[in-house]
Design a protein around this motif. Sequence first.
Motif, PDB file in Angstrom:
ATOM      1  N   PRO A  99       0.538  -1.154   0.055  1.00 14.82           N
ATOM      2  CA  PRO A  99       0.239   0.220  -0.229  1.00 14.82           C
ATOM      3  C   PRO A  99       0.797   1.129   0.213  1.00 14.82           C
ATOM      4  O   PRO A  99       0.483   2.165  -0.597  1.00 14.82           O
ATOM      5  CB  PRO A  99      -0.558  -0.629   1.619  1.00 14.82           C
ATOM      6  N   LEU A 100       2.263   1.457   0.473  1.00 12.31           N
ATOM      7  CA  LEU A 100       3.027   2.227   1.011  1.00 12.31           C
ATOM      8  C   LEU A 100       3.224   2.479  -0.310  1.00 12.31           C
ATOM      9  O   LEU A 100       3.706   3.394  -1.023  1.00 12.31           O
ATOM     10  CB  LEU A 100       4.009   2.085   2.097  1.00 12.31           C
ATOM     11  N   LEU A 101       3.483   1.444  -1.812  1.00  6.11           N
ATOM     12  CA  LEU A 101       3.800   1.433  -2.952  1.00  6.11           C
ATOM     13  C   LEU A 101       2.985   2.354  -3.708  1.00  6.11           C
ATOM     14  O   LEU A 101       4.430   3.321  -4.522  1.00  6.11           O
ATOM     15  CB  LEU A 101       4.952   0.735  -3.357  1.00  6.11           C
ATOM     16  N   PHE A 102       1.934   2.354  -3.495  1.00  6.82           N
ATOM     17  CA  PHE A 102       1.230   2.977  -4.643  1.00  6.82           C
ATOM     18  C   PHE A 102       1.033   4.165  -3.553  1.00  6.82           C
ATOM     19  O   PHE A 102       0.848   5.088  -4.924  1.00  6.82           O
ATOM     20  CB  PHE A 102      -0.204   1.773  -3.915  1.00  6.82           C
ATOM     21  N   LEU A 132      15.518  10.965  -5.871  1.00  2.98           N
ATOM     22  CA  LEU A 132      14.615  10.880  -4.914  1.00  2.98           C
ATOM     23  C   LEU A 132      13.941   9.837  -4.638  1.00  2.98           C
ATOM     24  O   LEU A 132      13.180   9.392  -4.290  1.00  2.98           O
ATOM     25  CB  LEU A 132      14.085  12.753  -4.193  1.00  2.98           C
ATOM     26  N   ASN A 133      12.909   9.779  -5.603  1.00  2.00           N
ATOM     27  CA  ASN A 133      12.046   8.476  -6.491  1.00  2.00           C
ATOM     28  C   ASN A 133      12.786   7.619  -6.446  1.00  2.00           C
ATOM     29  O   ASN A 133      11.629   6.266  -5.485  1.00  2.00           O
ATOM     30  CB  ASN A 133      11.487   9.122  -8.289  1.00  2.00           C
ATOM     31  N   THR A 134      13.847   7.321  -6.911  1.00 10.29           N
ATOM     32  CA  THR A 134      14.138   5.841  -6.524  1.00 10.29           C
ATOM     33  C   THR A 134      14.322   5.827  -5.430  1.00 10.29           C
ATOM     34  O   THR A 134      14.280   4.258  -5.096  1.00 10.29           O
ATOM     35  CB  THR A 134      15.901   6.046  -7.676  1.00 10.29           C
ATOM     36  N   ALA A 135      15.254   6.700  -4.685  1.00 10.57           N
ATOM     37  CA  ALA A 135      15.816   5.695  -3.306  1.00 10.57           C
ATOM     38  C   ALA A 135      14.072   5.592  -2.430  1.00 10.57           C
ATOM     39  O   ALA A 135      14.086   4.552  -2.022  1.00 10.57           O
ATOM     40  CB  ALA A 135      15.591   7.213  -2.198  1.00 10.57           C
ATOM     41  N   ILE A 136      13.044   6.448  -2.367  1.00 11.62           N
ATOM     42  CA  ILE A 136      11.378   6.034  -1.629  1.00 11.62           C
ATOM     43  C   ILE A 136      11.449   4.529  -2.511  1.00 11.62           C
ATOM     44  O   ILE A 136      11.068   3.860  -1.631  1.00 11.62           O
ATOM     45  CB  ILE A 136      10.841   7.576  -2.506  1.00 11.62           C
ATOM     46  N   MET A 137      11.051   4.227  -3.540  1.00  9.11           N
ATOM     47  CA  MET A 137      10.860   3.102  -4.092  1.00  9.11           C
ATOM     48  C   MET A 137      11.713   2.210  -3.974  1.00  9.11           C
ATOM     49  O   MET A 137      11.385   0.743  -3.356  1.00  9.11           O
ATOM     50  CB  MET A 137      10.144   3.182  -5.419  1.00  9.11           C
ATOM     51  N   GLY A 138      13.184   2.105  -3.963  1.00  9.78           N
ATOM     52  CA  GLY A 138      13.898   1.737  -2.673  1.00  9.78           C
ATOM     53  C   GLY A 138      13.628   1.104  -1.669  1.00  9.78           C
ATOM     54  O   GLY A 138      13.829  -0.619  -0.865  1.00  9.78           O
TER      55      GLY A 138
END
Length: 531
Positions: A99-102, A132-138
């Motif tokens: 859910p946090l990924l979505f 930043l987007n890459t880091a968050i998804m990772g």
Amino acid sequence: MGLLSILIFVPLLFALMILLLPKKYSQSYKYFTVAVAVIQLAITAYLYYQFKTGTAFTGVNQLDSYQFKEYLPWIRLDVGKFGALQIDYLLGVDGFSIPLLFLSALVMLIAALSSWEIKENHKGYFSLMMLLNTAIMGVFCALDIFLFYVFYELMLLPLYFLIGIWGGVRREYAAIKFFLYTLLGSVFMLLVIAGLYFSVIDPVTGNHTFDMVHMMNPQNYVPDGIFSFLAHQDILGIPARLLGFIVVFIAFAIKVPIVPFHTWLPDAHVEAPTPISIILAGILLKVGGYGIIRIAYSIFPDVALNLSFYIGLLGVVSILYGAMVALAQTDLKRLIAYSSVSHMGFVLLGLASLTSEGISGAMMQMISHGFLSVMLFFIVGVIYNRVHDRYIYNFRGLATHMPIYTGFVMVAFFASLGLPGFSAFIAEAFSLIGAFNSESINGLIPRWMAILGSFGILLGAAYLLWTLQRMFFGQLRVKEESWLIKLKDLNAREILTLVPLAFFAILLGVMPSLVFNIINSSVNQFILLFT
């Protein structure tokens, strides 16, 4: 390459593309950013739809309990008597992370649309947004704790520059304060990660491992490991596992943020540009809550169990303190920043209860607050971008002048104060029910904590309704007459941005099962760690 890797590295690919493109194509950068966010939203929606409910989280079933797994040996190094240093590129999701990924994908799309207001240095801004987007998804995909730490630390760099370069008047102070606060916690967390590595054995290879799932299983700890369940070793006279939990908990509590580790948040929010405030509130605070669940609680369940009273107390203090300070604010953005401190306190209170209701409510609160805080900060950005002012008393009677805008403000405010029919009502109700039942179920936290926590809802209604009355009702009045021309109602892009946020706030209030069905098995297996 699996879908999780695509989700993580597509932004990085586009960041390199932005850096290589000539400056004359700078207007295309914002379209690239939106396109990446749309791709990620489509992937996370597909993963959410394909996610199989009923599979379990924690080390009980090892990696079989995670879905969409990806594995690749990353670093292997001979370290003598300690065998081979084993660091893996290990990804996977469960009911807590999907859910946090979505949510993250949707928030990044909203932030990308908000970034169209950025007027200078597009190359630097949008490339940092992609990083930043890459880091968050990772962070939400990593199952190797070393890989998790790499992504976790990677978030700091772009946020520091995004606040420090594109922020407000005191942007340098806010950026440095944010950087030092978060770095202080995470540096010591690295020492705990190293200690965990030498305390845990991969049951298949026999090597020490950074695998978080193995770290959740007491059977994988070596007897003489510093964080072993059996050795009870001390560090500086403090039990090692107690110290390890405290260090990790504080590192993530700073991100949440929990009182007294919250002071960076108002400064960062006030000085950050609107898109970065959206990311801070919508995602970064959830990284802290997720880290507490995934690492602090899951790897140190024995310590978390013993400290439940104090953790619940911190949650209650955050709820009440954040709400009372929000009540005293005259800057609209600062008010919403302190409201986040209060709302995230419900997450800690729900977790401390260690009941199914409380943990489900904590998860729902993180998701609900993600949508609502993004909506609130975007609403503030609409006013600020038009007249560059956020002082509450400089506005009155805006409902007649900006009716569409006022409609979205009312949805956001009523949803945030926990009105039935909205997602926050379900989240706060379950968190309080879990806290109230904890005394009779497991005796961890007393009922007076739930009673005090409920006063936070009353205070939330007070500061939100008072702000609504001061700014939007009564005779139309603004600080300067020229503002009336600038204060135009929402345009098509702004409406398009706010509609999905309002939709999800209502949808999850009416159909909370869309989240509860996904997280239910993970929550139940999580609780088994503490039995």
